[in-house]
Design a protein around this motif. Structure first.
Motif, PDB file in Angstrom:
ATOM      1  N   LEU A 108       5.862   2.126  -9.926  1.00 41.48           N
ATOM      2  CA  LEU A 108       6.431   1.833  -8.604  1.00 41.48           C
ATOM      3  C   LEU A 108       5.846   0.535  -8.045  1.00 41.48           C
ATOM      4  N   LEU A 109       4.535   0.384  -8.174  1.00 48.08           N
ATOM      5  CA  LEU A 109       3.888  -0.856  -7.737  1.00 48.08           C
ATOM      6  C   LEU A 109       4.437  -2.059  -8.498  1.00 48.08           C
ATOM      7  N   VAL A 145      -3.000  -5.635  -2.882  1.00 57.06           N
ATOM      8  CA  VAL A 145      -2.503  -4.310  -3.215  1.00 57.06           C
ATOM      9  C   VAL A 145      -3.602  -3.271  -3.068  1.00 57.06           C
ATOM     10  N   ILE A 146      -3.323  -2.274  -2.222  1.00 55.47           N
ATOM     11  CA  ILE A 146      -4.187  -1.094  -2.109  1.00 55.47           C
ATOM     12  C   ILE A 146      -3.526  -0.020  -2.963  1.00 55.47           C
ATOM     13  N   GLY A 147      -4.215   0.423  -3.977  1.00 51.11           N
ATOM     14  CA  GLY A 147      -3.628   1.351  -4.941  1.00 51.11           C
ATOM     15  C   GLY A 147      -3.452   2.763  -4.428  1.00 51.11           C
ATOM     16  N   PRO A 148      -2.814   3.590  -5.238  1.00 48.35           N
ATOM     17  CA  PRO A 148      -2.597   4.988  -4.878  1.00 48.35           C
ATOM     18  C   PRO A 148      -3.904   5.776  -4.930  1.00 48.35           C
ATOM     19  N   SER A 149      -3.864   6.986  -4.406  1.00 47.53           N
ATOM     20  CA  SER A 149      -5.090   7.782  -4.292  1.00 47.53           C
ATOM     21  C   SER A 149      -5.714   8.120  -5.643  1.00 47.53           C
ATOM     22  N   CYS A 172       0.836  -1.205   0.000  1.00 46.88           N
ATOM     23  CA  CYS A 172       0.000   0.000   0.000  1.00 46.88           C
ATOM     24  C   CYS A 172       0.869   1.252   0.000  1.00 46.88           C
ATOM     25  N   PHE A 173       0.219   2.371  -0.143  1.00 45.11           N
ATOM     26  CA  PHE A 173       0.898   3.663  -0.125  1.00 45.11           C
ATOM     27  C   PHE A 173       0.647   4.361   1.202  1.00 45.11           C
ATOM     28  N   GLY A 174       1.663   5.007   1.718  1.00 43.44           N
ATOM     29  CA  GLY A 174       1.531   5.819   2.917  1.00 43.44           C
ATOM     30  C   GLY A 174       1.625   5.023   4.200  1.00 43.44           C
ATOM     31  N   LYS A 175       1.668   5.758   5.283  1.00 41.01           N
ATOM     32  CA  LYS A 175       1.766   5.185   6.622  1.00 41.01           C
ATOM     33  C   LYS A 175       0.476   5.463   7.389  1.00 41.01           C
ATOM     34  N   LEU A 176       0.251   4.691   8.420  1.00 46.30           N
ATOM     35  CA  LEU A 176      -0.866   4.986   9.327  1.00 46.30           C
ATOM     36  C   LEU A 176      -0.373   6.061  10.290  1.00 46.30           C
ATOM     37  N   LYS A 202       5.980   5.083  -0.769  1.00 48.02           N
ATOM     38  CA  LYS A 202       5.760   6.526  -0.782  1.00 48.02           C
ATOM     39  C   LYS A 202       5.068   6.883  -2.094  1.00 48.02           C
ATOM     40  N   GLU A 203       3.914   7.492  -1.977  1.00 46.44           N
ATOM     41  CA  GLU A 203       3.134   7.848  -3.162  1.00 46.44           C
ATOM     42  C   GLU A 203       3.723   9.079  -3.833  1.00 46.44           C
TER      43      GLU A 203
END
Length: 154
Positions: A56-57, A102-106, A7-11, A39-40
């Motif tokens: 990137l993915l 996979v959780i995609g980018p925004s 996934c992209f980003g952190k909690l 990192k997105e």
């Protein structure tokens, strides 16, 4: 069994992190479970974002060639909790026992990229990424309980 979330980003929300940790601990008692955070890339143009983040993915996915890859995509066919559990069980019993979710980018996936992989959806509404990561962890835990014929609240 091995399940990884890519996934992209952190909690960065403490409450989401606590709740995710709660499910992660439960999942890790049953299987090998890991989250890989990227990192997105944000540019001014959505088309550029789609291409750069999908590339990137793909680079990261290539490192897990022995994993079955499933993209989470709001536009994909929807699965119930039971159907999601069946998909995990099928991977565990008939395939590699390694699953990369996979959780995609925004901005979503590049059209060409997402046609390379099976896709599933948990509904037609869009969730913030941090909340969806928590929902996915809960659904993985629920699926493992279903697979194990264990009691779980409804």
């Amino acid at each position: 069994m091995f399940i990884k979330i890519l996934c992209f980003g952190k909690l960065d929300n403490r409450l989401f992190q606590q709740l995710f940790d709660f499910y992660q601990t439960k999942i890790q008692k049953k299987i090998n479970f890991e989250v890989i955070e990227l990192k997105e890339n944000y540019q001014a143009e959505t088309k550029v974002n789609l291409e750069v983040n999908s590339n990137l993915l793909q680079e990261k996915i290539n490192k897990f060639s022995d994993y079955e890859v499933i993209l989470l995509d709001v536009d994909a066919p929807m699965l119930s909790s039971e159907e999601f559990a069946q998909a995990i069980a099928k991977n565990k019993d008939l395939k590699t026992g390694k699953l990369l979710l996979v959780i995609g980018p925004s901005d979503g996936y590049d059209q060409a990229f997402k046609m390379n992989y099976p896709r599933i959806s948990f509904g037609k509404i869009t969730f913030p990424h941090q909340l969806f990561r928590l929902i996915l962890a809960e659904q993985i835990y629920r699926a493992l309980k279903i697979i194990g014929h264990e009691q779980y609240h409804k």
